[in-house]
Design a protein around this motif. Structure first.
Motif, PDB file in Angstrom:
ATOM      1  N   MET A  32      90.245  17.820  76.460  1.00 49.16           N
ATOM      2  CA  MET A  32      90.754  16.396  75.888  1.00 49.16           C
ATOM      3  C   MET A  32      92.128  16.223  75.481  1.00 49.16           C
ATOM      4  SD  MET A  32      88.249  13.762  73.431  1.00 49.16           S
ATOM      5  CE  MET A  32      87.186  13.546  74.631  1.00 49.16           C
ATOM      6  N   GLN A  55      90.444  11.374  76.339  1.00 49.93           N
ATOM      7  CA  GLN A  55      90.292  11.803  77.830  1.00 49.93           C
ATOM      8  C   GLN A  55      89.925  13.262  78.119  1.00 49.93           C
ATOM      9  OE1 GLN A  55      91.032   7.682  79.966  1.00 49.93           O
ATOM     10  NE2 GLN A  55      92.681   9.306  80.208  1.00 49.93           N
ATOM     11  N   TYR A  83      86.420   8.697  77.354  1.00 53.07           N
ATOM     12  CA  TYR A  83      86.037   9.022  78.809  1.00 53.07           C
ATOM     13  C   TYR A  83      86.045  10.436  78.782  1.00 53.07           C
ATOM     14  CZ  TYR A  83      86.008   9.195  84.025  1.00 53.07           C
ATOM     15  OH  TYR A  83      85.540   9.372  85.310  1.00 53.07           O
ATOM     16  N   SER A  84      84.745  11.005  78.789  1.00 49.30           N
ATOM     17  CA  SER A  84      84.361  12.736  78.982  1.00 49.30           C
ATOM     18  C   SER A  84      83.228  13.036  79.301  1.00 49.30           C
ATOM     19  CB  SER A  84      84.534  12.971  77.545  1.00 49.30           C
ATOM     20  OG  SER A  84      84.188  14.421  77.263  1.00 49.30           O
ATOM     21  N   ARG A 110      88.143   4.361  80.959  1.00 50.68           N
ATOM     22  CA  ARG A 110      89.299   5.278  81.323  1.00 50.68           C
ATOM     23  C   ARG A 110      90.452   4.611  81.122  1.00 50.68           C
ATOM     24  NH1 ARG A 110      91.102   6.276  86.547  1.00 50.68           N
ATOM     25  NH2 ARG A 110      92.481   8.432  86.676  1.00 50.68           N
ATOM     26  N   CYS A 130      80.786   8.507  79.561  1.00 57.06           N
ATOM     27  CA  CYS A 130      80.444   9.496  78.290  1.00 57.06           C
ATOM     28  C   CYS A 130      79.300  10.170  78.320  1.00 57.06           C
ATOM     29  CB  CYS A 130      80.511   8.463  77.132  1.00 57.06           C
ATOM     30  SG  CYS A 130      80.568   9.320  75.702  1.00 57.06           S
TER      31      CYS A 130
END
Length: 406
Positions: A32, A55, A83-84, A110, A130
């Protein structure tokens, strides 16, 4: 040139395998990155939206990445767009706690960085994501804005262990000294090979840590139930109604709703607005001795800039109840207990009052879980306590409260 025997044997074995068995595993998600971004939308200057874009995979270094990003803001509070696919649970929990301490909002979306500059970007809401440990970061947001088409994924957590093997190449050097041949090894190359091993968490330690975190963040226990009941090798994506009921979402809305409270420097902020005294409504506490117990909530201007005065009257039916020997305690997820009391002995039925930051109240999400407790003073052992747990919309009349003071 030679290699240690075990590594040579491994290399020969791999060469003997069929081509299909030599396929490389899918690359691991990028770690990230958390960077400040300013909107690249044309015509937004000089009041372009700004946010922190978070992200990628949550790794051991991501908490420090978040700290660096926050330190670089110089005290400004920007929302986070995340966003992960998840990552390390302990790090995600620590990130969520830090985000709550800073009083930040989060939306799931995103960020597409612009080629015009690394600090410019646009918001892509086509497939917000997520999942897994990311949800523990998301839980830290004061407001958690989730677009209805988002993939919010939950499942049981696992311990992830990475084994590292060091492979060294040596060159054998021989030299003659008189009648003897002396052989030495010189290191030519060293490489590291990693293998990730996943194991189910058997002790429940991780689940207990997650439960404590979600409780501290004020989420409904149903979110934890869905998480621990979904096998680790699957993923359950929540429906919008589940996002609401589990309170992982304080608002189902486009991610841009996270900017609703951002104002330009020229626009008046909440602290610039005078508060007119107003009664917001009543909060019910059930029946007592045949009458409904209600708490009447009102607001007024605080005694200090940036504060709001809360006034509470205790009623049985329409008749006031003595408040001189009682207190009202408001428990918010990220604040110390707020206590209101009536200190005026000349008005035993007067309102119980306290003051709280206007900024905190203006950021109060309708679905934030709070505790409202009415207690007698210690010297009045005959009186009872009344306790309510629920959403801020129910127990602090959050929509009306924001309309009155923000």
């Amino acid at each position: 040139m030679s290699r240690i025997a075990s590594c040579l044997a491994l290399a020969l074995l791999l060469l003997a395998l069929p081509a299909a068995a030599q396929d490389k595993p899918a690359p691991a998600p990028e770690p990230m990155r958390i960077v400040p971004v300013r909107s690249a939308e044309p015509g937004c200057e000089p009041h372009c939206r700004e946010w922190l874009a978070a992200q990628g995979a949550i790794t051991n270094g991501t908490l420090e990445e978040l700290r660096r990003a926050l330190a670089g803001l110089g005290g400004r509070k920007l929302p986070i767009l995340i966003y992960s696919t998840g990552g390390t649970v302990e790090v995600a929990i620590a990130m969520g706690e830090l985000i709550r301490q800073q009083g930040l909002d989060i939306a799931v979306a995103r960020t597409v960085l612009s080629q015009r500059g690394p600090a410019l970007g646009t918001i892509d809401e086509r497939s917000p994501l997520c999942s897994s440990a990311c949800t523990f970061v998301l839980a830290g947001g004061v407001r958690r804005i989730i677009p209805p088409q988002s993939r919010i994924g939950v499942h049981q957590q696992t311990i992830v262990e990475t084994e590292t093997t060091t492979v060294r190449d040596y060159q054998i050097v021989r030299r003659r000294e008189g009648d003897r041949i002396i052989e030495t090894r010189e290191l030519v190359k060293e490489t590291k090979e990693q293998r990730t091993v996943k194991q189910e968490q058997a002790t429940g330690e991780i689940d207990a840590k997650i439960a404590r975190h979600l409780d501290a963040m004020g989420l409904d226990r149903s979110f934890l139930k869905l998480t621990v009941s979904t096998p680790a090798d699957t993923m359950r994506y929540l429906r919008p109604e589940e996002m609401r009921s589990t309170t992982i979402a304080t608002q189902i809305a486009p991610a841009t709703a996270v900017f609703a409270e951002q104002r330009s420097d020229a626009a008046p902020g909440p602290a610039d607005r005078r508060i007119a005294s107003a009664i917001l409504g009543n909060i019910g506490f059930g029946q007592h001795r045949g009458r409904e117990i209600r708490l009447e909530l009102a607001v007024r201007e605080g005694s200090r800039p940036g504060d709001v005065g809360l006034r509470m009257r205790l009623l049985s039916g329409n008749a006031p109840i003595a408040t001189r020997l009682r207190t009202v305690t408001i428990g918010l997820p990220d604040s110390a207990p707020i206590v209101a009391s009536n200190e005026d002995s000349a008005q035993p039925e007067g309102p119980m009052t306290t003051e709280i930051s206007r900024e905190r109240l203006c950021r109060l999400g309708d679905l934030e879980q709070i505790v409202l407790r009415i207690d007698p003073r210690e010297e009045d052992a005959s009186a009872k306590s009344w306790i309510q747990t629920g959403s801020a919309a129910e127990l602090l009349l959050a929509p009306a409260l924001r309309n009155a003071i923000c």
